[in-house]
Design a protein around this motif. Structure first.
Motif, short mmCIF file in Angstrom:
data_model
loop_
_atom_site.label_atom_id
_atom_site.label_comp_id
_atom_site.label_asym_id
_atom_site.label_seq_id
_atom_site.Cartn_x
_atom_site.Cartn_y
_atom_site.Cartn_z
N ALA A 1 18.57 8.77 -4.02
CA ALA A 1 18.82 7.50 -4.69
C ALA A 1 17.48 6.78 -4.78
N GLU A 2 17.06 6.45 -6.00
CA GLU A 2 15.75 5.85 -6.18
C GLU A 2 15.84 4.53 -6.93
N SER A 3 15.00 3.60 -6.51
CA SER A 3 14.83 2.36 -7.24
C SER A 3 13.38 2.29 -7.71
N LEU A 4 12.47 1.78 -6.88
CA LEU A 4 11.10 1.58 -7.35
C LEU A 4 10.40 2.87 -7.77
N THR A 5 10.81 4.02 -7.25
CA THR A 5 10.16 5.28 -7.59
C THR A 5 10.68 5.89 -8.89
N ASP B 1 22.77 -4.21 -9.77
CA ASP B 1 24.22 -4.00 -9.87
C ASP B 1 24.60 -2.52 -9.77
N LEU B 2 23.70 -1.63 -10.17
CA LEU B 2 23.98 -0.19 -10.05
C LEU B 2 23.94 0.27 -8.60
N GLY C 1 27.58 2.25 -3.85
CA GLY C 1 28.42 1.62 -2.85
C GLY C 1 27.71 0.66 -1.90
N VAL C 2 26.53 0.19 -2.28
CA VAL C 2 25.83 -0.78 -1.44
C VAL C 2 26.64 -2.07 -1.44
N ASP C 3 26.82 -2.67 -0.28
CA ASP C 3 27.62 -3.87 -0.11
C ASP C 3 27.12 -5.00 -1.03
N ALA C 4 28.02 -5.53 -1.86
CA ALA C 4 27.67 -6.57 -2.83
C ALA C 4 27.20 -7.85 -2.15
N THR C 5 27.82 -8.20 -1.02
CA THR C 5 27.41 -9.40 -0.29
C THR C 5 26.00 -9.25 0.25
N LEU D 1 23.62 -7.39 -1.02
CA LEU D 1 22.72 -7.51 -2.17
C LEU D 1 22.56 -8.96 -2.60
N ALA D 2 23.66 -9.72 -2.60
CA ALA D 2 23.61 -11.13 -3.01
C ALA D 2 22.81 -11.97 -2.02
N GLU D 3 22.96 -11.67 -0.73
CA GLU D 3 22.29 -12.48 0.29
C GLU D 3 20.83 -12.11 0.51
N ARG D 4 20.53 -10.81 0.47
CA ARG D 4 19.18 -10.36 0.83
C ARG D 4 18.39 -9.77 -0.33
N GLY D 5 19.06 -9.43 -1.41
CA GLY D 5 18.39 -8.77 -2.52
C GLY D 5 18.31 -7.27 -2.30
N ALA D 6 17.72 -6.58 -3.26
CA ALA D 6 17.69 -5.11 -3.22
C ALA D 6 16.61 -4.56 -2.30
N VAL D 7 15.62 -5.37 -1.94
CA VAL D 7 14.50 -4.90 -1.14
C VAL D 7 14.79 -5.26 0.32
N ASP D 8 15.51 -4.38 0.99
CA ASP D 8 16.02 -4.66 2.33
C ASP D 8 16.29 -3.34 3.05
N PRO D 9 16.04 -3.27 4.35
CA PRO D 9 16.27 -2.00 5.07
C PRO D 9 17.72 -1.54 5.05
N GLN D 10 18.68 -2.48 5.15
CA GLN D 10 20.09 -2.09 5.12
C GLN D 10 20.49 -1.57 3.75
N VAL D 11 19.90 -2.14 2.70
CA VAL D 11 20.17 -1.66 1.35
C VAL D 11 19.67 -0.22 1.22
N ALA D 12 18.47 0.06 1.73
CA ALA D 12 17.94 1.44 1.68
C ALA D 12 18.86 2.39 2.43
#
Length: 181
Positions: free
Chosen positions: A22-26, A54-55, A61-65, A67-78
């Motif tokens: 799963a890649e974002s910045l790369t 949103d993807l 399946g990343v938790d929407a809350t 993402l809303a609270e911390r944004g996409a750049v977060d260790p738990q999101v990774a």
């Protein structure tokens, strides 16, 4: 071609295991490194480039809350991206990259803030967030350098995990062969 990617393909082939990314910045660079290796089709399940936030929720399946609270750049999101791609694509291992390649900060994070993660059968025993391992990076350089170092870092993290798992299995076999001593 990246020698780490070649080593990963070889080790996964020997173990009969698979990987998904799963890649974002790369933006697909991790998948490209792995699939550049001859024989990768035996071990590479596929990848999801979830560049839009949103993807990350909708496909991985990343938790929407979260993402809303911390944004996409977060260790738990990774961590959740790695676990999500592993589940979504039916792989033994999941790798993930998220971060800020620049030129502008994102989600309150400075350029060069990157999180790479893995999730797999032995990673769950590591005691890290999300049932896997997450590596926090502070990278310097331009956009291209940050992206390539992110690729190198996630492959190195995975290679270390596979190598330590291999060493652990060899130790267990030695112990069994020596009567448990």
């Amino acid at each position: 071609m990246n020698s780490a990617a070649a080593d990963l393909v070889r080790l996964l082939t020997v173990k009969g295991e698979t990987v998904a990314v799963a890649e974002s910045l790369t933006g697909g660079l991790v998948a490209a490194e792995i699939t550049a290796v001859s024989g990768a089709s035996k071990v590479f399940r596929g990848s999801v480039t979830a560049y839009a936030t949103d993807l990350k929720h909708g496909l991985l399946g990343v938790d929407a809350t979260l993402l809303a609270e911390r944004g996409a750049v977060d260790p738990q999101v990774a961590a959740q991206m790695a676990a999500g791609v592993r589940k979504a694509l039916g792989a033994d291992w999941g790798l993930a990259t998220t971060g800020v390649a620049g030129p502008e900060p994102q989600d309150g994070q400075p350029v060069g803030t990157v999180f790479v993660a893995l999730d797999g059968p032995s990673a769950a025993h590591s005691g890290s967030a999300g049932g896997g391992k997450v590596l926090a990076l502070r990278l310097n350089g331009d956009r291209a350098e940050i992206r390539m170092e992110s690729v190198r870092s996630v492959l190195a993290l995975f290679l270390r995990e596979l190598a330590s798992e291999q060493t652990g299995n060899e130790r267990a076999q030695d112990t069994e062969q020596n009567g448990g001593f």
